[in-house]
Each structure stands twice: as C-alpha cells, then as structure tokens.
Design a protein around this motif. Structure first.
Motif, PDB file in Angstrom:
ATOM      1  N   LYS A 183       0.680  -1.203  -0.093  1.00 48.74           N
ATOM      2  CA  LYS A 183       0.045  -0.004  -0.066  1.00 48.74           C
ATOM      3  C   LYS A 183       0.624   1.159   0.115  1.00 48.74           C
ATOM      4  O   LYS A 183       0.600   2.025  -0.981  1.00 48.74           O
ATOM      5  N   HIS A 261      -1.427  -0.437  -6.851  1.00 52.36           N
ATOM      6  CA  HIS A 261      -1.431   0.350  -5.729  1.00 52.36           C
ATOM      7  C   HIS A 261      -1.942   1.968  -5.871  1.00 52.36           C
ATOM      8  O   HIS A 261      -2.692   2.508  -5.235  1.00 52.36           O
ATOM      9  N   GLU A 265      -5.350   3.331  -4.323  1.00 50.75           N
ATOM     10  CA  GLU A 265      -5.324   4.659  -3.113  1.00 50.75           C
ATOM     11  C   GLU A 265      -6.303   5.583  -3.723  1.00 50.75           C
ATOM     12  O   GLU A 265      -7.077   6.120  -2.930  1.00 50.75           O
ATOM     13  N   CYS A 268      -9.568   4.816  -2.645  1.00 47.04           N
ATOM     14  CA  CYS A 268      -9.912   4.726  -1.052  1.00 47.04           C
ATOM     15  C   CYS A 268     -10.153   6.323  -0.865  1.00 47.04           C
ATOM     16  O   CYS A 268     -10.852   6.644   0.067  1.00 47.04           O
ATOM     17  N   LEU A 294      -3.100   6.639   6.830  1.00 45.77           N
ATOM     18  CA  LEU A 294      -3.486   5.692   5.652  1.00 45.77           C
ATOM     19  C   LEU A 294      -4.884   6.303   4.838  1.00 45.77           C
ATOM     20  O   LEU A 294      -5.768   6.532   5.640  1.00 45.77           O
ATOM     21  N   PRO A 295      -5.030   6.270   3.761  1.00 50.04           N
ATOM     22  CA  PRO A 295      -6.261   6.846   2.994  1.00 50.04           C
ATOM     23  C   PRO A 295      -7.418   5.860   3.203  1.00 50.04           C
ATOM     24  O   PRO A 295      -8.472   6.393   3.001  1.00 50.04           O
ATOM     25  N   HIS A 296      -7.260   4.784   3.852  1.00 44.17           N
ATOM     26  CA  HIS A 296      -8.393   3.752   3.941  1.00 44.17           C
ATOM     27  C   HIS A 296      -9.037   3.554   5.298  1.00 44.17           C
ATOM     28  O   HIS A 296      -9.781   2.624   5.505  1.00 44.17           O
TER      29      HIS A 296
END
Length: 375
Positions: A183, A261, A265, A268, A294-296
């Motif tokens: 990620k 990835h 991203e 997300c 983290l974006p998620h």
C-alpha cells in the motif's frame, strides 16, 4: 448483507488470487519438497515465483523472503529469535512503541521476564511517535528497534524512514508492516530496514500466510535463531511443509498490489470523502494525525454514543469495529487510544472504519439517521 468496513482486520480475496489458490489445491497439489517428480518441481517453482513477487514489493532479494503464517508469527520470530541469538546474549535492550500490535507487545513482555529491558515510546494525542524520541532511547546495549509502519487502529503512519536514517549501524531495525505492505511502497523499500513482517490477508490474499523479509546489510542478516526445528524449509528459520496454495496466492496478491496500488489508493480517497462528510455531520472527533494517515482508515469518536451500542445499531447495515480484531474478545479500552492520552469517554465512543477499492457505496444519510436516534 451489510457493507464491510473492517478491511484493517482482513480484506476480501481478489478473484485472480482465488484462481491461483484453487489451482494449487485442486490441480497442482504437489509438495514443494518432492524433487523426484514433476508435481514437486512445479510446486517448488510456484513457491520461488511467489518469493520473487513478494520481494519485488519492497525491492528485496528473493532469498530475503521467509514464508510464515502471518505477521504475528513473523513478529515473534524476530523478537524471540533475535533475543535468542549470540547478539541477544550480550545486548539486552529493545526500543519499541506503546501503540504496537499485541503481536509485538506480548513477546516484549515475555522478554522482560527473561531479563531484557524494553523502552516503549508513547505517541501523544497525534498517535504518531516522535522519531527523535525513538533515536534518543537507543543505548550502547540496544539490540533492536521495532516500530510498526502504520497503526492498525488509527491508521496513523509512523516515521520509520526518519528512524532508519538516524539509527546506529549496529542496531537492527524491524518494521511490522502488516497494514502498509503493498500500500505504501517507497518507505518499505528503504534498505536500512532490516526486518519486515507482513500478512497476505491484508492485501486481498488468503489468511494463514505471510512473510518475514530479512535483508542483508553490509553482507549480513540479523542473526535470528529459529523457534522451531525440523525439515530445514525457509532457510531453517521456519521449518515445515510449505502451504503451496497459500504461498502462490500470496505471491499473486503481492504482484497485484504492486501493479495497482495507485488506482487502489485513489478509490480509497474517494470513499474517504463520504466517510468524513457523514462523521462530521454527527459531530465526530477524529483520532490521530490526519496529515500522516492511511487513505482507507478512520478512527472517529462520536460524542454521546457508546461504540458497542453503535455497532449493534448498525448491524445489518455496516460491518465495522472499535479496535483490533486480534483482541476483539477483550472489553478493555484500546491500549492505542489510552497511549495517546485520550479520555475514557472519547475512547468508549471510538469506532474504526476501514475500507478498500472493492468497498461498495454506503447510504450515509441512512447511517447518520440511525445513529442520531441514539444520541
């Protein structure tokens, strides 16, 4: 079915990964240790191919990858195996953080009972430890620094690159990258990170397989002693019959993660906009530094709303959590949020939402209406 928002606990399996797993269960079912016939040869080739696929994500060598059953086992191998080495007999101090996964904290507790000294750095309200505080804790007798890359409860990314840049050459660096492998690509390609723990089921692969990536630095690997013996597989560090179907599935998941990835991203981040809008309408207080997150993942406290009650109310609508899935049977407050210094009301009202590129749309107005009725 409810919309699944617990991807930090485990992700769905990608269809391409499932195809590979099925093939090595039903058709190519040979033992990778059988060298006298084609079934074994093809199984061995599948394992080595997967080793290359996993290594490529972190710019490591194929022989740096040791397959385990997941990041928890990898963490234990690092901490207990390094402590049991010759170096561990003479240098008996370890630096880590108070927000690590229990798969790190509990082995550290075990080592303290064996006479090791452990320094845990606290993060403050941001959920992000200070790199200089970690470096300042290093002593002449420090064996290892172990810092997770991103926290599983808050999604806050830790400054592993700054820590790596400042560490003395003789100190080994371990990163639990269960939440970031595949990620966040460039940080884990840093050659100063000696040991990396990863799990396949966090990157749309199968449960029950992971890896310990052990790089050479200055021609040497960290001297990790095995915890089990017999068979000699995985360079003798993790013996036992290799689960070819899981390993091959992990390899495919790693290849897809490296390939996709950027697109994942972006998906997300688009989903995150809806989460932030909905939680702000409920007066949500976000826990953790959003400039390093983290974006998620979103950890949010909803004032006046107990998280356990909220999850019951949303059952059938959303599948989410209020902490780590590995300690979900415990009703103790989150050790991560406690280490951040949050008050008990804020901790008790905290929810963790984690999603992925496969997550379908959510009817956020309906979710907000259900929760408002409880406030």
């Amino acid at each position: 079915m409810p919309v699944y928002l617990d991807c930090n606990a485990t992700t769905p399996v990608e269809s391409e990964v499932l195809e590979v797993i099925t093939r090595y269960l039903a058709e190519e079912y040979g033992n990778a240790g059988s060298r006298t016939h084609e079934f074994g040869v093809r199984a061995k080739q599948a394992v080595e191919r997967a080793r290359e696929q996993v290594a490529a994500v972190v710019a490591a060598r194929r022989d740096d990858v040791i397959f385990t059953n997941g990041a928890t086992e990898s963490n234990n191998i690092v901490l207990l195996g390094l402590a049991g080495s010759t170096e561990g007999a003479t240098r008996r101090h370890i630096v880590s953080t108070a927000i690590e996964h229990k798969a790190v904290l509990e082995p550290l507790e075990h080592l303290m009972k064996r006479g090791f000294e452990v320094t845990l750095i606290h993060p403050g309200a941001s959920g992000r430890v200070d790199a200089q505080a970690v470096l300042d804790a290093v002593r002449p007798d420090t064996l290892l620094v172990s810092v997770m890359h991103a926290n599983n409860e808050t999604g806050v990314v830790q400054p592993v690159e700054a820590i790596a840049a400042g560490l003395p050459n003789e100190v080994w660096l371990h990163v639990d990258a269960a939440q970031t492998f595949g990620k966040l690509i460039p940080p884990l390609q840093n050659p100063r990170i000696d040991l990396i723990s990863v799990s396949a089921h966090k990157i749309f692969g199968p449960k029950g397989i992971g890896a310990l990536i052990s790089r050479r630095r200055n021609g040497q690997r960290a001297p990790v002693s095995p915890l089990m013996f017999g068979g000699g597989q995985e360079r003798g560090v993790r013996p036992g019959t290799q689960a070819v179907h899981l390993i091959a599935g992990f390899g495919m998941a790693a290849e897809l993660a490296l390939r996709d990835h950027v697109e994942r991203e972006a998906a997300c981040l688009r989903f995150r906009d809806g989460v932030l809008t909905a939680t702000s309408q409920l007066g949500g207080q976000i826990n953790g530094d959003q400039d390093h997150c983290l974006p998620h993942v979103l950890n949010v406290s909803l004032p006046g709303l107990n998280s356990e009650a909220a999850m019951v109310t949303l059952k059938g609508v959303l599948a989410l959590s209020n902490g780590s899935a590995c300690t979900s049977t415990s009703y103790d407050p989150s050790h991560v949020l406690v280490a951040m210094g949050l008050d008990r009301d804020r901790i008790d009202s905290a929810l963790r939402l984690s999603w992925c590129h496969l997550t379908p749309a959510v009817d956020w107005p309906h979710v907000c209406e259900l929760l408002r009725r409880m406030m």
